[in-house]
Design a protein around this motif. Structure first.
Motif, PDB file in Angstrom:
ATOM      1  N   TYR A   1      -4.363   9.176   2.808  1.00 27.77           N
ATOM      2  CA  TYR A   1      -3.940  10.056   3.911  1.00 27.77           C
ATOM      3  C   TYR A   1      -3.442   9.237   5.106  1.00 27.77           C
ATOM      4  O   TYR A   1      -2.416   9.557   5.710  1.00 27.77           O
ATOM      5  CB  TYR A   1      -5.100  10.953   4.353  1.00 27.77           C
ATOM      6  N   LEU A   2      -4.189   8.156   5.418  1.00 27.38           N
ATOM      7  CA  LEU A   2      -3.807   7.346   6.577  1.00 27.38           C
ATOM      8  C   LEU A   2      -2.421   6.725   6.366  1.00 27.38           C
ATOM      9  O   LEU A   2      -1.561   6.771   7.253  1.00 27.38           O
ATOM     10  CB  LEU A   2      -4.841   6.247   6.817  1.00 27.38           C
TER      11      LEU A   2
ATOM     12  N   ASP B   1      -6.053   5.076  -4.276  1.00 25.54           N
ATOM     13  CA  ASP B   1      -7.308   5.561  -3.709  1.00 25.54           C
ATOM     14  C   ASP B   1      -8.488   4.803  -4.311  1.00 25.54           C
ATOM     15  O   ASP B   1      -9.407   4.381  -3.610  1.00 25.54           O
ATOM     16  CB  ASP B   1      -7.431   7.068  -3.977  1.00 25.54           C
TER      17      ASP B   1
ATOM     18  N   ASN C   1      -6.615   4.052   1.945  1.00 25.84           N
ATOM     19  CA  ASN C   1      -6.727   5.382   2.529  1.00 25.84           C
ATOM     20  C   ASN C   1      -5.372   6.098   2.410  1.00 25.84           C
ATOM     21  O   ASN C   1      -4.472   5.897   3.211  1.00 25.84           O
ATOM     22  CB  ASN C   1      -7.150   5.261   3.992  1.00 25.84           C
TER      23      ASN C   1
ATOM     24  N   ARG D   1       0.841  -1.208   0.000  1.00 25.14           N
ATOM     25  CA  ARG D   1       0.000   0.000   0.000  1.00 25.14           C
ATOM     26  C   ARG D   1       0.866   1.244   0.000  1.00 25.14           C
ATOM     27  O   ARG D   1       0.620   2.191  -0.734  1.00 25.14           O
ATOM     28  CB  ARG D   1      -0.885   0.004   1.250  1.00 25.14           C
TER      29      ARG D   1
ATOM     30  N   LYS E   1      -7.998  14.680  -2.760  1.00 24.10           N
ATOM     31  CA  LYS E   1      -9.065  13.720  -3.039  1.00 24.10           C
ATOM     32  C   LYS E   1     -10.019  14.318  -4.064  1.00 24.10           C
ATOM     33  O   LYS E   1     -10.252  15.518  -4.085  1.00 24.10           O
ATOM     34  CB  LYS E   1      -9.837  13.416  -1.763  1.00 24.10           C
TER      35      LYS E   1
END
Lengths: 369, 339
Positions: free
Chosen positions: B221-222, B214, B219, B202, B337
């Motif tokens: 950002y995570l 995405d 995720n 990832r 996003k």
């Protein structure tokens, strides 16, 4: 296209101006507030500290002179950073370039005899500028020809410059007068010094002039247009037939030249010799100054004066309010944070958020463009 | 029929590992030669090489964790400095070295969180964000530093039983203080995580093509937050190494540019943990040789020039390798996003 400044007259202009300085002012205010909290947490009085700081910086003619003296190299290093910014380059090497400028000016100042006063000072200044500029050519050339990112090369060159100037001040250029044991050059001749009129140092006047010239180069010359175009879109610049490589190197040289003059002015106007360590961190301060001044040559002047005042008054603050001088570094870092994170300030001031074109972007990865 | 195939295999093998094996061969031959001539000096230089490489390899791991997820961390220097300082302070007031190290790691992670907040959430230019951390660290450590604070000891070497008795290898590899061991283990841990676990996949996806990642439900950002925070913790460990293992005290600006050198180490190591380790050892060797040259007294070079070695090496490495090594495709670009 590359010319965002719309010409409007009268009141709209004033409103634009107020809006443009709102973010830096808000950032300064927030930084001072958080700085106050830190001072209170460490058991001192913030109000007393800031009062002593302001008094030390502006309380009397001597304070003003100190403030202007401290602002002068900051204006130069701020201009150096701001100028490089315009071409999309991040010159963290102002420190090293400044050191080379300072020691070269000192060398010309004490080793060359028989020149009339004004000429000697001018020659030393020019030598310092050239030395700084040449040192800036290295990261510029490395970037264009090998793709080595200027952020790392300039920082590495700062350490190299520190070592090299330290060697010079300890060896070939060392002050050999009896009784001297520290690393420093001899005092420069009176003919090479820059005067101070009452409380106004000549170096400060030079700095303001340098800001005006920088503005003129960026806004009114073909070179300036090329620099700004390369900064905004190197691909478009190349497509338009501009020599991007040449522009990048030239920008670094001119940026470093400004830093070099800053070092020379500090040597000839304030220190009167070269001593290692007298101007630690001026390069990093230049980043704060440049961003606080919105990378505008005329914005750099008040930003540098603010930081200069903090430097000038910090002695008094330590003496009267017992707050360590380094708090000014903390406040300065906070200022940089809030200027960079302008959305926080805008949100607090209920202003509209910045548009895409207003943001600063440097992170284009490590490779060549 | 078998013969040509195995020959081709051998060729393939040589193509892949040849350069590495030749370099390793030369290095081993050189070490053997010098060990035969002066065992003590060789041991000292090699042991020092390994220890000098510790903050660099940890910093490089920090940098590559961030950059594999497309966040450039130029604030490693500040994270190290701050961690070195807080780790030292905790040691001064509690007398506990382990607590000091943990505090250093926590501070590094916290600054990692700040960087992630700036670069992922606020989408500030990442280089400026890192610079904020560096200046903040210089300011805070300068402000809270008081001359005369003295720590309680430093982390000492732990000999690994009989292994430490092996000539040459023993004193170099198996008689080190804890953070040095940890750093070596972490190289392999990060290598494993990055290339053999879903999380690593990832991370690399987010660094190469965040939009695609995405779309696949990752995720972005995570992933970036976690990598930058974990990286910060590693930089914090590097800081703790400096103040609690290498010296046992804190000095202003004691990181001395190691955070930036670590970035060059990372690039030289082509954004891989194992490569970075090799590069860090090379830089560690440059520093180790420095002490030998300075105190060996055989050559008459001004100490300032010897001191420039690691920095010049960094510039040469950057100039020589940046063009050839390929950074993650989305490196340095904030992710927006859609919709």
């Amino acid at each position: 296209m590359a010319e965002p400044a719309k010409r409007t007259s009268g009141w709209p202009n004033v409103r634009r101006f107020v809006r443009s300085i709102a973010v830096p002012l808000g950032a300064v205010a927030l930084a001072l507030i958080i700085g106050a909290v830190i001072i209170e947490l460490s058991g001192a009085s913030a109000l007393k500290a800031y009062e002593a700081l302001a008094q030390g910086a502006f309380g009397n003619a001597r304070g003003w002179q100190r403030t202007l003296e401290k602002s002068t190299p900051l204006i130069f290093s701020g201009l150096a950073v701001a100028f490089a910014f315009k071409a999309g380059l991040f010159n963290i090497g102002a420190q090293g370039q400044l050191l080379f400028g300072a020691i070269t000016a000192a060398w010309v100042g004490f080793a060359v005899h028989g020149l009339p006063p004004g000429i000697h000072a001018a020659v030393a200044l020019t030598a310092g500028a050239i030395a700084g500029g040449l040192y800036g050519a290295i990261p510029g050339a490395l970037k264009t020809y090998t793709g080595a990112h200027e952020v790392i090369t300039t920082i590495m060159l700062n350490y190299v410059a520190m070592g090299f100037t330290d060697y010079l001040a300890n060896g070939p250029l060392k002050d050999t007068s009896p009784g001297n044991i520290v690393a420093r050059t001899p005092k420069i001749l009176p003919s090479a010094t820059l005067p101070t009129w009452h409380w106004l140092p000549f170096g400060f006047v030079l700095a303001v002039a340098a800001a005006a010239i920088t503005w003129w180069i960026l806004r009114r010359t073909t070179l300036g247009f090329e620099i700004r175009t390369v900064g905004q879109n190197p691909h478009a610049a190349r497509y338009a037939g501009m020599k991007v490589a040449r522009t990048v190197i030239l920008t670094m040289v001119l940026s470093a030249l400004l830093a070099g003059i800053g070092g020379a002015v500090e040597t000839q106007g304030v220190v009167k010799r070269y001593e290692p360590g007298f101007n630690a961190n001026l390069g990093f301060d230049g980043i704060t100054v440049a961003l606080l001044g919105k990378t505008d040559p005329f914005g750099v002047i008040p930003a540098a004066m603010l930081l200069g005042a903090m430097r000038a008054g910090s002695n008094q603050m330590q003496f009267k309010a017992h707050v360590a001088q380094e708090i000014t570094d903390v406040v300065q870092a906070l200022m940089l944070f809030f200027v960079a994170a302008d959305m926080i300030v805008r949100w607090l001031l209920r202003m509209r958020q910045a548009e895409e074109g207003e943001k600063i972007t440097l992170s284009t990865g490590w490779g060549a463009q | 029929m078998n013969k040509p195939a195995s020959f081709a295999n051998w060729k393939l093998f040589w193509k892949r590992w040849g350069v590495g094996l030749s370099v390793a061969g030369v290095i081993i031959a050189a070490i053997a030669y010098y060990y035969a001539r002066s065992p003590q000096a060789t041991e000292a230089v090699l042991a020092s090489t390994l220890r000098q490489s510790v903050p660099l390899v940890l910093g490089a791991l920090c940098g590559l964790l961030g950059e594999r997820a497309a966040v450039i961390n130029i604030g490693i220097e500040g994270q190290m400095l701050m961690a070195a300082f807080v780790g030292f302070l905790v040691n001064v007031y509690t007398g506990n070295l382990l607590l000091g190290v943990l505090a250093g790691i926590a501070v590094g992670a916290l600054l990692g969180l700040l960087l992630a907040f700036m670069s992922v959430t606020l989408k500030i230019d990442q280089i400026i964000g890192g610079t904020v951390i560096n200046i903040l660290a210089i300011g805070l450590t300068g402000y809270f530093y008081k001359v005369g604070l003295s720590g309680h000891g430093k982390l000492n070497a732990i000999p690994l039983g009989p292994l430490a008795k092996i000539p040459l290898l023993g004193p170099v590899l198996f008689n080190n203080p804890p953070i040095t061991y940890t750093a070596i283990i972490l190289v392999f841990v990060v290598h494993y995580v990055l290339f053999y676990t879903p999380w690593g996949l990832r991370t690399r996806a987010v660094g190469e093509h965040p939009r695609a990642a995405d779309t696949l439900g990752i995720n972005v950002y995570l992933v970036r937050y976690v990598n930058v925070v974990v990286g910060g913790a590693l930089a914090g460990l590097a800081g703790a190494y400096l103040s609690l293992e290498a010296v046992g005290s804190f000095e202003r600006l004691m990181t001395n540019g190691r955070g930036f050198v670590a970035l060059a180490v990372m690039i030289f190591g082509k954004w891989t943990p194992l490569g970075s380790w090799g590069a860090a050892l090379l830089f560690g060797f440059a520093s180790a040789i420095q002490t030998q040259l300075q105190f060996g007294g055989k050559v008459n070079i001004p100490p300032q020039f010897i001191g420039m070695l690691p920095y010049l090496l960094t510039i040469i490495v950057l100039a020589g390798f940046v063009g050839r090594a390929r950074p993650p495709a989305a490196d340095g670009i904030p992710y927006e996003k859609e919709g």
